[in-house]
Design an enzyme around this catalytic site. Structure first.
Site, PDB file in Angstrom:
ATOM      1  N   THR A   1       1.212   8.026  47.541  1.00 35.56           N
ATOM      2  CA  THR A   1       0.796   8.860  46.410  1.00 35.56           C
ATOM      3  C   THR A   1       1.930   9.131  45.425  1.00 35.56           C
ATOM      4  OG1 THR A   1       1.292  10.880  47.635  1.00 35.56           O
ATOM      5  CG2 THR A   1      -0.960  10.008  47.820  1.00 35.56           C
ATOM      6  N   LYS A   2       3.164   8.784  45.816  1.00 33.07           N
ATOM      7  CA  LYS A   2       4.305   9.007  44.922  1.00 33.07           C
ATOM      8  C   LYS A   2       5.323   7.894  45.134  1.00 33.07           C
ATOM      9  CE  LYS A   2       6.465  12.252  48.114  1.00 33.07           C
ATOM     10  NZ  LYS A   2       6.956  13.590  48.308  1.00 33.07           N
TER      11      LYS A   2
ATOM     12  N   ARG B   1       5.067   9.388  53.867  1.00 39.93           N
ATOM     13  CA  ARG B   1       6.332  10.127  53.847  1.00 39.93           C
ATOM     14  C   ARG B   1       7.441   9.194  54.352  1.00 39.93           C
ATOM     15  NH1 ARG B   1       3.191  14.019  53.201  1.00 39.93           N
ATOM     16  NH2 ARG B   1       2.940  16.114  53.828  1.00 39.93           N
TER      17      ARG B   1
ATOM     18  N   HIS C   1     -10.203   8.743  38.578  1.00 37.06           N
ATOM     19  CA  HIS C   1     -11.210   9.470  37.796  1.00 37.06           C
ATOM     20  C   HIS C   1     -10.787  10.928  37.680  1.00 37.06           C
ATOM     21  CE1 HIS C   1     -14.061   6.133  37.887  1.00 37.06           C
ATOM     22  NE2 HIS C   1     -13.640   5.938  39.126  1.00 37.06           N
TER      23      HIS C   1
ATOM     24  N   ASN D   1      -1.491 -11.692  51.340  1.00 38.86           N
ATOM     25  CA  ASN D   1      -2.356 -12.083  52.447  1.00 38.86           C
ATOM     26  C   ASN D   1      -3.831 -11.877  52.097  1.00 38.86           C
ATOM     27  OD1 ASN D   1      -3.159 -12.797  55.127  1.00 38.86           O
ATOM     28  ND2 ASN D   1      -1.217 -11.990  55.889  1.00 38.86           N
TER      29      ASN D   1
END
Length: 191
Positions: free
Chosen positions: A166-167, A181, A118, A88
């Site tokens: 993040t995972k 989560r 970074h 989109n």
């Protein structure tokens, strides 16, 4: 330098701010600017749009792929697209570390897939750390979601709008929140 060779050189290591690889990275980025301008500033037929996108990413784009402008990338040469994908408006693919999008993936407006980070250390912060992102078959990325470096989104998984992933997300998992989560799993009998 060929893009795949560059990818091999940058993965799994710190690219220091004074590394000569930055020159090569910036050269690819400069070459892609003209194509991004064409994608986002000109009214193109679906075929011309796919052809321009194919030139930007350096590989053919199947006619079943739909990308709505504006489309953003900071590199372009490390994007791999399967078939029957819908991207989109306003999506950003920061693909230096490589982004693989498998068949039947949906990506909502203003989602961000970021393969670059970074270092934490202020002395090295101008350097780059890169890690690939993989969206597996039939994944759905909600509007405004952010996928961070090194993450794989499993088959048929759903990332809720505005989530920050993040995972890795398992197959058929539905994730939400920041950090994302698992809130439940896809129920295939659901409408």
């Amino acid at each position: 330098m060929e893009s795949s060779s560059l990818l091999q050189q940058i993965q799994n290591r710190l690219i220091e701010a004074d590394d000569p690889l930055f020159e090569q990275i910036h050269a690819v980025q400069r070459d892609g600017e003209r194509l991004l301008h064409r994608l986002n500033q000109q009214l193109l037929s679906p075929t011309a749009y796919r052809d321009t996108l194919a030139e930007l990413i350096g590989q053919p784009v199947d006619e079943s792929v739909v990308v709505l402008p504006p489309f953003y990338t900071d590199f372009g040469q490390h994007i791999s697209l399967g078939k029957d994908i819908f991207i989109n408006r306003g999506v950003m693919l920061t693909d230096l570390g490589s982004i693989q999008i498998d068949d039947h993936v949906l990506i909502g407006p203003f989602a961000k897939l970021l393969t670059v980070n970074h270092p934490v250390s202020p002395a090295k912060r101008r350097g780059l750390l890169v890690a690939p992102i993989h969206l597996k078959q039939n994944a759905w990325i909600g509007a405004g979601a952010t996928i961070l470096p090194g993450v794989t989104i499993g088959e048929q998984a759903i990332v809720a709008a505005n989530a920050t992933v993040t995972k890795d997300v398992p197959d058929k998992a539905i994730v939400a929140g920041t950090p994302a989560r698992i809130i439940r799993y896809v129920d295939e009998t659901e409408g």
